[in-house]
Design a protein around this motif. Structure first.
Motif, PDB file in Angstrom:
ATOM      1  N   THR A 190       0.927  -1.409  -0.204  1.00 36.46           N
ATOM      2  CA  THR A 190       0.117  -0.464  -0.235  1.00 36.46           C
ATOM      3  C   THR A 190       0.868   1.448  -0.374  1.00 36.46           C
ATOM      4  O   THR A 190       0.819   2.336  -0.852  1.00 36.46           O
ATOM      5  N   LEU A 191       1.734   1.644   0.875  1.00 37.26           N
ATOM      6  CA  LEU A 191       2.527   2.824   1.043  1.00 37.26           C
ATOM      7  C   LEU A 191       3.346   2.742  -0.457  1.00 37.26           C
ATOM      8  O   LEU A 191       3.701   3.644  -0.451  1.00 37.26           O
ATOM      9  N   LEU A 192       3.593   2.077  -0.947  1.00 37.78           N
ATOM     10  CA  LEU A 192       4.774   1.485  -2.202  1.00 37.78           C
ATOM     11  C   LEU A 192       3.352   2.504  -3.124  1.00 37.78           C
ATOM     12  O   LEU A 192       4.551   2.691  -4.719  1.00 37.78           O
ATOM     13  N   ASP A 193       2.618   2.671  -3.225  1.00 31.45           N
ATOM     14  CA  ASP A 193       1.755   2.520  -4.206  1.00 31.45           C
ATOM     15  C   ASP A 193       1.426   4.343  -4.160  1.00 31.45           C
ATOM     16  O   ASP A 193       0.936   5.260  -3.008  1.00 31.45           O
ATOM     17  N   GLU A 194       1.543   4.992  -5.012  1.00 31.84           N
ATOM     18  CA  GLU A 194       1.657   6.704  -5.104  1.00 31.84           C
ATOM     19  C   GLU A 194       0.259   6.902  -4.919  1.00 31.84           C
ATOM     20  O   GLU A 194       0.661   8.681  -4.389  1.00 31.84           O
ATOM     21  N   HIS A 195      -0.429   6.899  -5.315  1.00 25.35           N
ATOM     22  CA  HIS A 195      -2.530   7.359  -5.476  1.00 25.35           C
ATOM     23  C   HIS A 195      -2.302   6.848  -4.420  1.00 25.35           C
ATOM     24  O   HIS A 195      -3.334   7.267  -3.227  1.00 25.35           O
ATOM     25  N   MET A 196      -1.638   5.623  -3.056  1.00 28.19           N
ATOM     26  CA  MET A 196      -2.340   5.410  -1.797  1.00 28.19           C
ATOM     27  C   MET A 196      -1.726   5.826  -0.323  1.00 28.19           C
ATOM     28  O   MET A 196      -1.227   6.595  -0.052  1.00 28.19           O
ATOM     29  N   ASN A 197      -0.262   6.848  -1.172  1.00 32.96           N
ATOM     30  CA  ASN A 197       0.746   7.002  -0.299  1.00 32.96           C
ATOM     31  C   ASN A 197       1.620   8.019  -1.570  1.00 32.96           C
ATOM     32  O   ASN A 197       2.829   7.735  -1.688  1.00 32.96           O
ATOM     33  N   PRO A 198       1.007   9.493  -1.246  1.00 31.51           N
ATOM     34  CA  PRO A 198       2.074  10.749  -1.979  1.00 31.51           C
ATOM     35  C   PRO A 198       2.752  11.268  -1.027  1.00 31.51           C
ATOM     36  O   PRO A 198       2.587  12.686  -1.285  1.00 31.51           O
ATOM     37  N   PHE A 199       3.189  10.937   0.040  1.00 32.59           N
ATOM     38  CA  PHE A 199       3.344  11.137   1.349  1.00 32.59           C
ATOM     39  C   PHE A 199       5.613  10.722   0.833  1.00 32.59           C
ATOM     40  O   PHE A 199       5.691  11.587   1.961  1.00 32.59           O
ATOM     41  N   TRP A 200       6.019  10.230  -0.126  1.00 31.06           N
ATOM     42  CA  TRP A 200       6.900   9.828   0.126  1.00 31.06           C
ATOM     43  C   TRP A 200       8.611  11.572  -0.127  1.00 31.06           C
ATOM     44  O   TRP A 200       8.942  11.226   0.271  1.00 31.06           O
ATOM     45  N   ASN A 201       8.060  12.415   0.070  1.00 34.79           N
ATOM     46  CA  ASN A 201       8.393  13.479   0.106  1.00 34.79           C
ATOM     47  C   ASN A 201       8.742  14.829   1.183  1.00 34.79           C
ATOM     48  O   ASN A 201       9.124  15.798   0.593  1.00 34.79           O
ATOM     49  N   ILE A 202       7.683  13.898   1.816  1.00 35.23           N
ATOM     50  CA  ILE A 202       7.253  15.245   3.275  1.00 35.23           C
ATOM     51  C   ILE A 202       8.288  15.599   3.745  1.00 35.23           C
ATOM     52  O   ILE A 202       8.511  16.588   4.369  1.00 35.23           O
ATOM     53  N   ILE A 203       9.642  14.635   4.081  1.00 35.76           N
ATOM     54  CA  ILE A 203      10.470  14.987   5.070  1.00 35.76           C
ATOM     55  C   ILE A 203      11.096  16.575   4.326  1.00 35.76           C
ATOM     56  O   ILE A 203      11.894  17.432   4.929  1.00 35.76           O
ATOM     57  N   GLN A 204      11.492  16.181   2.922  1.00 36.70           N
ATOM     58  CA  GLN A 204      12.037  17.534   2.480  1.00 36.70           C
ATOM     59  C   GLN A 204      10.983  18.468   2.033  1.00 36.70           C
ATOM     60  O   GLN A 204      11.188  19.900   1.969  1.00 36.70           O
ATOM     61  N   GLU A 205       9.577  18.495   2.189  1.00 39.89           N
ATOM     62  CA  GLU A 205       8.270  19.107   1.607  1.00 39.89           C
ATOM     63  C   GLU A 205       8.290  20.103   3.160  1.00 39.89           C
ATOM     64  O   GLU A 205       8.468  21.185   2.760  1.00 39.89           O
ATOM     65  N   SER A 206       8.610  18.853   3.947  1.00 41.40           N
ATOM     66  CA  SER A 206       8.108  19.990   5.709  1.00 41.40           C
ATOM     67  C   SER A 206       9.409  21.047   6.158  1.00 41.40           C
ATOM     68  O   SER A 206       9.134  22.324   5.630  1.00 41.40           O
ATOM     69  N   LEU A 207      10.648  20.437   5.488  1.00 40.98           N
ATOM     70  CA  LEU A 207      11.643  20.866   5.580  1.00 40.98           C
ATOM     71  C   LEU A 207      12.304  22.640   4.364  1.00 40.98           C
ATOM     72  O   LEU A 207      11.940  23.343   5.477  1.00 40.98           O
ATOM     73  N   TYR A 208      10.950  22.206   3.970  1.00 43.02           N
ATOM     74  CA  TYR A 208      11.624  23.373   3.149  1.00 43.02           C
ATOM     75  C   TYR A 208      10.451  24.495   3.104  1.00 43.02           C
ATOM     76  O   TYR A 208      10.442  25.703   3.302  1.00 43.02           O
ATOM     77  N   THR A 209       9.283  24.210   4.057  1.00 40.62           N
ATOM     78  CA  THR A 209       7.745  24.823   4.182  1.00 40.62           C
ATOM     79  C   THR A 209       8.687  25.273   5.920  1.00 40.62           C
ATOM     80  O   THR A 209       8.137  26.988   6.024  1.00 40.62           O
ATOM     81  N   ALA A 210       9.200  25.160   6.729  1.00 36.01           N
ATOM     82  CA  ALA A 210      10.031  25.017   7.498  1.00 36.01           C
ATOM     83  C   ALA A 210      11.024  26.583   7.711  1.00 36.01           C
ATOM     84  O   ALA A 210      10.497  27.625   8.213  1.00 36.01           O
ATOM     85  N   ILE A 211      11.488  25.968   6.399  1.00 37.71           N
ATOM     86  CA  ILE A 211      12.740  27.251   6.044  1.00 37.71           C
ATOM     87  C   ILE A 211      11.856  28.209   5.730  1.00 37.71           C
ATOM     88  O   ILE A 211      12.184  29.919   5.725  1.00 37.71           O
ATOM     89  N   GLN A 212      10.967  28.419   4.720  1.00 38.51           N
ATOM     90  CA  GLN A 212      10.460  29.722   3.946  1.00 38.51           C
ATOM     91  C   GLN A 212       9.194  30.571   5.529  1.00 38.51           C
ATOM     92  O   GLN A 212       8.635  31.573   4.969  1.00 38.51           O
ATOM     93  N   GLU A 213       8.356  29.600   6.039  1.00 37.37           N
ATOM     94  CA  GLU A 213       7.424  30.410   6.906  1.00 37.37           C
ATOM     95  C   GLU A 213       8.430  31.175   7.742  1.00 37.37           C
ATOM     96  O   GLU A 213       7.580  31.500   8.989  1.00 37.37           O
ATOM     97  N   HIS A 214       9.484  30.465   8.350  1.00 35.13           N
ATOM     98  CA  HIS A 214      10.394  30.651   9.753  1.00 35.13           C
ATOM     99  C   HIS A 214      11.556  31.535   9.092  1.00 35.13           C
ATOM    100  O   HIS A 214      12.265  30.861   9.751  1.00 35.13           O
ATOM    101  N   PRO A 215      11.952  32.594   8.183  1.00 37.72           N
ATOM    102  CA  PRO A 215      12.857  33.859   7.845  1.00 37.72           C
ATOM    103  C   PRO A 215      13.724  34.123   9.302  1.00 37.72           C
ATOM    104  O   PRO A 215      12.614  34.199  10.215  1.00 37.72           O
ATOM    105  N   ILE A 216      14.471  34.078   9.200  1.00 38.28           N
ATOM    106  CA  ILE A 216      15.503  34.384  10.758  1.00 38.28           C
ATOM    107  C   ILE A 216      16.380  35.831   9.593  1.00 38.28           C
ATOM    108  O   ILE A 216      17.313  35.228   8.847  1.00 38.28           O
ATOM    109  N   ASN A 217      16.721  36.642  10.975  1.00 34.63           N
ATOM    110  CA  ASN A 217      17.854  37.941  10.332  1.00 34.63           C
ATOM    111  C   ASN A 217      18.303  38.098  11.815  1.00 34.63           C
ATOM    112  O   ASN A 217      17.883  37.978  13.254  1.00 34.63           O
ATOM    113  N   ARG A 218      19.898  38.509  11.276  1.00 33.04           N
ATOM    114  CA  ARG A 218      20.642  39.122  12.071  1.00 33.04           C
ATOM    115  C   ARG A 218      19.831  40.150  12.774  1.00 33.04           C
ATOM    116  O   ARG A 218      19.303  41.256  12.153  1.00 33.04           O
ATOM    117  N   PHE A 219      20.683  39.912  13.963  1.00 37.67           N
ATOM    118  CA  PHE A 219      19.673  41.307  14.661  1.00 37.67           C
ATOM    119  C   PHE A 219      21.128  42.136  14.508  1.00 37.67           C
ATOM    120  O   PHE A 219      21.948  42.766  13.802  1.00 37.67           O
TER     121      PHE A 219
END
Length: 219
Positions: A190-219
């Motif tokens: 089931t998990l190897l079926d992309e229709h049932m489990n379209p989440f194989w890129n979730i680690i990368q997507e979560s990393l990208y989203t977190a970095i985009q949503e929480h920019p860090i600026n120098r003081f």
């Protein structure tokens, strides 16, 4: 007469020993005695029994990655900096899909496929009891995730300490994925079926989203 491949012989004997007992209980002295080699020969090829386990894992993963990905997408590093371990082995991929975005879904499928080729052996390695081996795997993956973070940042600022935290988190998520499939083999189809489990890129997507949503600026 063909040249003896001592490193491969050590690896084969080691796998059988781990299958019968565990990684913790496998002993270098027993391998040396069984194969009729001396300690210097063993330590020329491997620094420890954990290095043997890592070499088996990394060579199998490298073969899978070379089969599934073009050379231009492979991320490689030596197995070891000394002795016979200087071979450069692919262990990760860098597949760009857009500005600061990456697709690692195929990588995680290759990672899972590698351990499922010999689940009885890898279940003995990817267990919380084998902390030293798990840590070696994490330390292997962390540099690749740090590179991913730099790619996503694209020159933007982030403290080194934060990069280290994110990279370590991604590495252990990858290890958790391996452990899940080794424990839940009935879910594989089931998990190897992309229709049932379209989440194989979730680690990368979560990393990208977190970095985009929480920019860090120098003081």
């Amino acid at each position: 007469m063909p040249k003896r491949d001592t490193r491969a012989e050590i690896a084969t004997a080691f796998k059988e020993s781990v299958r019968k007992t565990s990684l913790s209980q496998a002993r270098v002295a027993d391998l040396i005695s069984e194969l009729g080699v001396n300690r210097n020969t063993f330590y020329y090829h491997f620094g420890s029994k954990y290095d043997v386990a890592m070499w088996i894992f990394r060579t199998s993963l490298a073969a899978k990655l070379r089969h599934d990905f073009p050379e231009s997408q492979l991320v490689s590093a030596p197995f070891s900096s000394t002795g016979a371990g200087k071979d450069s082995l692919p262990y990760y991929v860098h597949k760009e899909t857009g500005a600061r975005t990456l697709d690692t879904s195929g990588y995680y499928k290759a990672l899972v496929a590698t351990v499922l080729e010999d689940p009885d052996f890898y279940r003995k390695l990817f267990t919380p009891r084998e902390h030293e081996f798990i840590q070696q795997v994490a330390e292997t993956l962390i540099p690749a995730f740090k590179d991913d973070i730099e790619f996503i940042l694209d020159g933007r600022y982030m403290p080194d300490e934060t990069k280290a935290l994110l990279a370590d988190s991604c590495a252990h998520q990858a290890i958790s994925l391996i452990e899940f499939f080794l424990v839940n083999r009935g879910s594989t189809q089931t998990l190897l079926d992309e229709h049932m489990n379209p989440f194989w890129n979730i680690i990368q997507e979560s990393l990208y989203t977190a970095i985009q949503e929480h920019p860090i600026n120098r003081f």
